[in-house]
Write a protein that holds these residues in place. Structure first.
Motif, PDB file in Angstrom:
ATOM      1  N   PHE A  14       1.034  -1.156   0.136  1.00 30.60           N
ATOM      2  CA  PHE A  14      -0.098  -0.023  -0.021  1.00 30.60           C
ATOM      3  C   PHE A  14       0.956   1.324  -0.091  1.00 30.60           C
ATOM      4  N   ARG A  15       2.013   1.249   0.801  1.00 30.95           N
ATOM      5  CA  ARG A  15       3.253   2.781   0.448  1.00 30.95           C
ATOM      6  C   ARG A  15       3.111   2.594  -0.706  1.00 30.95           C
ATOM      7  N   GLN A  16       3.713   1.227  -1.655  1.00 26.88           N
ATOM      8  CA  GLN A  16       3.685   1.353  -2.806  1.00 26.88           C
ATOM      9  C   GLN A  16       3.283   2.330  -4.114  1.00 26.88           C
ATOM     10  N   ALA A  17       1.557   1.972  -3.363  1.00 23.87           N
ATOM     11  CA  ALA A  17       0.698   1.710  -4.151  1.00 23.87           C
ATOM     12  C   ALA A  17       0.011   3.999  -3.814  1.00 23.87           C
ATOM     13  N   LEU A  18       0.155   4.372  -3.072  1.00 19.80           N
ATOM     14  CA  LEU A  18       0.479   6.171  -2.423  1.00 19.80           C
ATOM     15  C   LEU A  18       1.371   6.304  -2.899  1.00 19.80           C
ATOM     16  N   ALA A  19       2.588   6.412  -3.291  1.00 21.01           N
ATOM     17  CA  ALA A  19       3.837   6.298  -3.576  1.00 21.01           C
ATOM     18  C   ALA A  19       3.126   6.722  -5.026  1.00 21.01           C
ATOM     19  N   LEU A  20       2.845   5.618  -5.655  1.00 19.19           N
ATOM     20  CA  LEU A  20       2.097   5.818  -7.557  1.00 19.19           C
ATOM     21  C   LEU A  20       1.541   7.308  -7.139  1.00 19.19           C
ATOM     22  N   ALA A  21       0.649   6.860  -6.660  1.00 20.75           N
ATOM     23  CA  ALA A  21      -0.383   8.309  -6.393  1.00 20.75           C
ATOM     24  C   ALA A  21       0.526   9.751  -6.008  1.00 20.75           C
ATOM     25  N   VAL A  22       1.448   9.354  -5.289  1.00 23.99           N
ATOM     26  CA  VAL A  22       2.302  11.188  -5.140  1.00 23.99           C
ATOM     27  C   VAL A  22       2.480  11.227  -6.486  1.00 23.99           C
ATOM     28  N   SER A  23       3.271  10.362  -7.007  1.00 25.92           N
ATOM     29  CA  SER A  23       4.447  10.614  -8.381  1.00 25.92           C
ATOM     30  C   SER A  23       3.550  10.948  -9.125  1.00 25.92           C
ATOM     31  N   ASN A  24       2.177  10.690  -9.220  1.00 23.70           N
ATOM     32  CA  ASN A  24       1.320  10.900 -10.918  1.00 23.70           C
ATOM     33  C   ASN A  24       0.972  12.362  -9.742  1.00 23.70           C
ATOM     34  N   VAL A  25       0.764  13.024  -8.647  1.00 19.69           N
ATOM     35  CA  VAL A  25       0.500  14.587  -8.171  1.00 19.69           C
ATOM     36  C   VAL A  25       1.147  14.684  -8.216  1.00 19.69           C
ATOM     37  N   ALA A  26       2.455  14.801  -7.646  1.00 20.81           N
ATOM     38  CA  ALA A  26       3.970  16.215  -7.316  1.00 20.81           C
ATOM     39  C   ALA A  26       5.070  15.054  -7.494  1.00 20.81           C
ATOM     40  N   PRO A  27       5.088  14.741  -9.169  1.00 17.45           N
ATOM     41  CA  PRO A  27       5.996  14.155  -9.274  1.00 17.45           C
ATOM     42  C   PRO A  27       8.279  14.317  -9.495  1.00 17.45           C
ATOM     43  N   ASN A  28       8.006  15.636  -8.848  1.00 14.57           N
ATOM     44  CA  ASN A  28       9.471  16.149  -8.385  1.00 14.57           C
ATOM     45  C   ASN A  28       9.568  15.919  -6.688  1.00 14.57           C
ATOM     46  N   PHE A  98      -8.547  15.306  15.729  1.00 10.92           N
ATOM     47  CA  PHE A  98      -7.149  15.815  15.980  1.00 10.92           C
ATOM     48  C   PHE A  98      -6.088  15.473  15.203  1.00 10.92           C
ATOM     49  N   GLY A  99      -7.010  16.448  14.247  1.00  5.24           N
ATOM     50  CA  GLY A  99      -5.500  17.449  13.558  1.00  5.24           C
ATOM     51  C   GLY A  99      -5.156  16.826  11.667  1.00  5.24           C
ATOM     52  N   ALA A 100      -6.092  15.536  11.479  1.00  8.01           N
ATOM     53  CA  ALA A 100      -5.964  15.076  10.012  1.00  8.01           C
ATOM     54  C   ALA A 100      -6.849  16.278   9.357  1.00  8.01           C
ATOM     55  N   VAL A 101      -6.093  16.877   7.851  1.00  6.80           N
ATOM     56  CA  VAL A 101      -7.159  17.319   7.340  1.00  6.80           C
ATOM     57  C   VAL A 101      -8.046  16.842   6.367  1.00  6.80           C
ATOM     58  N   GLY A 102      -7.868  15.099   6.030  1.00  4.49           N
ATOM     59  CA  GLY A 102      -8.593  14.931   5.857  1.00  4.49           C
ATOM     60  C   GLY A 102      -8.708  12.686   5.778  1.00  4.49           C
ATOM     61  N   PHE A 103      -9.520  12.492   5.778  1.00  2.00           N
ATOM     62  CA  PHE A 103     -10.290  11.100   5.877  1.00  2.00           C
ATOM     63  C   PHE A 103     -10.445   9.841   4.397  1.00  2.00           C
ATOM     64  N   LEU A 104      -9.555   9.531   4.399  1.00  5.86           N
ATOM     65  CA  LEU A 104      -9.420   8.651   2.818  1.00  5.86           C
ATOM     66  C   LEU A 104      -9.686   6.690   2.982  1.00  5.86           C
ATOM     67  N   ARG A 105     -11.125   6.095   2.905  1.00  2.00           N
ATOM     68  CA  ARG A 105     -10.230   4.700   3.990  1.00  2.00           C
ATOM     69  C   ARG A 105      -9.829   4.549   2.455  1.00  2.00           C
ATOM     70  N   LYS A 106      -8.676   2.975   2.353  1.00  2.00           N
ATOM     71  CA  LYS A 106      -7.877   2.832   1.551  1.00  2.00           C
ATOM     72  C   LYS A 106      -8.677   2.192   0.267  1.00  2.00           C
ATOM     73  N   ASP A 107     -10.013   2.011   0.157  1.00  2.10           N
ATOM     74  CA  ASP A 107     -10.849   1.376  -0.740  1.00  2.10           C
ATOM     75  C   ASP A 107     -11.064   2.236  -1.719  1.00  2.10           C
ATOM     76  N   ALA A 108     -10.748   3.561  -1.170  1.00  5.43           N
ATOM     77  CA  ALA A 108     -10.994   4.834  -2.400  1.00  5.43           C
ATOM     78  C   ALA A 108     -10.136   4.143  -3.769  1.00  5.43           C
ATOM     79  N   ASP A 109     -11.041   4.689  -4.671  1.00  6.52           N
ATOM     80  CA  ASP A 109     -10.463   4.192  -6.060  1.00  6.52           C
ATOM     81  C   ASP A 109      -8.404   5.531  -5.534  1.00  6.52           C
ATOM     82  N   LEU A 110      -8.022   5.289  -6.820  1.00  6.77           N
ATOM     83  CA  LEU A 110      -6.629   6.478  -6.880  1.00  6.77           C
ATOM     84  C   LEU A 110      -7.371   7.514  -7.408  1.00  6.77           C
ATOM     85  N   VAL A 111      -7.920   8.206  -7.816  1.00  6.90           N
ATOM     86  CA  VAL A 111      -8.374   8.918  -8.377  1.00  6.90           C
ATOM     87  C   VAL A 111      -8.764   9.963  -7.637  1.00  6.90           C
ATOM     88  N   ARG A 112      -9.295   9.843  -6.146  1.00  2.56           N
ATOM     89  CA  ARG A 112     -10.194  10.147  -5.061  1.00  2.56           C
ATOM     90  C   ARG A 112      -8.812  10.304  -3.896  1.00  2.56           C
TER      91      ARG A 112
END
Length: 207
Positions: A14-28, A98-112
């Motif tokens: 899942f870290r790998q999946a999130l890293a992919l999402a991050v690279s799509n949004v902020a490639p640098n 407690f300080g989070a800006v948002g919450f998403l479940r892990k089954d949210a699609d990549l676009v969300r």
């Protein structure tokens, strides 16, 4: 300017999946990964250009919402986006309290997930984020220092001052000083009441 994004999750895939999402949004962006709450807190403290933290609530070392509270205390200006499998109608609201800006479940699609990351990096709350003020006690807990939170979590775990001092590498007098500050912030008279307040706020929810 370079920016660093911390991905805190104990599941490598899942870290790998999130890293992919991050690279799509902020490639640098530079991505740092952490598999435990302790390593995430250390990485957050050491990263000078940290722009975003994505956090799983159910990580080794985390108790309930303590991961959010601890990372928020380490870097109060850095947005925390919770991406977790935690369930319950109130979990999202509590995470934000407690300080989070948002919450998403892990089954949210990549676009969300990408949209939420983009919104957090842009300084806005992701769609659905709560805007109403949280109650005073939650604000006080969220405002505890990282060390105070570690002491409070140790109290929740039933540890005595001597044990807490050993675990955190400090004197018993320092532990007592932290407890005094915690009780003052939470407006309670003793450590038992402090633990009850923390439990009432979900800091010891079962993982």
């Amino acid at each position: 300017m370079s920016e660093t994004i911390l991905i805190a999750d104990d599941h490598p895939l899942f870290r790998q999946a999130l890293a992919l999402a991050v690279s799509n949004v902020a490639p640098n962006a530079r991505v740092i990964e952490a598999g435990t709450l302790a390593s995430a807190a250390k990485a957050a403290a050491e990263a000078g250009d940290l722009k975003l933290i994505t956090l799983d609530l159910k990580m080794p070392g985390a108790i309930g919402y303590s991961g959010i509270a601890l990372l928020h205390a380490e870097k109060p200006s850095v947005p925390i986006l919770v991406v977790s499998s935690a369930e319950g109608a109130m979990v999202a609201d509590e995470a934000r309290a407690f300080g989070a800006v948002g919450f998403l479940r892990k089954d949210a699609d990549l676009v969300r997930i990408e949209d939420a990351i983009r919104a957090a990096l842009g300084g806005t709350a992701p769609a659905g984020a709560a805007t109403e003020p949280v109650d005073k006690v939650r604000r006080e807990v969220a405002g505890l220092t990282p060390t105070q939170l570690k002491v409070l979590l140790a109290v929740l775990d039933g540890k005595l001052n001597k044990q807490i001092a050993f675990d955190l590498g400090m004197s018993e007098a320092t532990v007592k000083a932290h407890m005094t500050a915690i009780m003052r912030k939470l407006d309670v008279q003793n450590r038992t009441q402090a633990a009850l307040v923390a439990r009432s706020l979900g800091l010891d929810l079962a993982n």
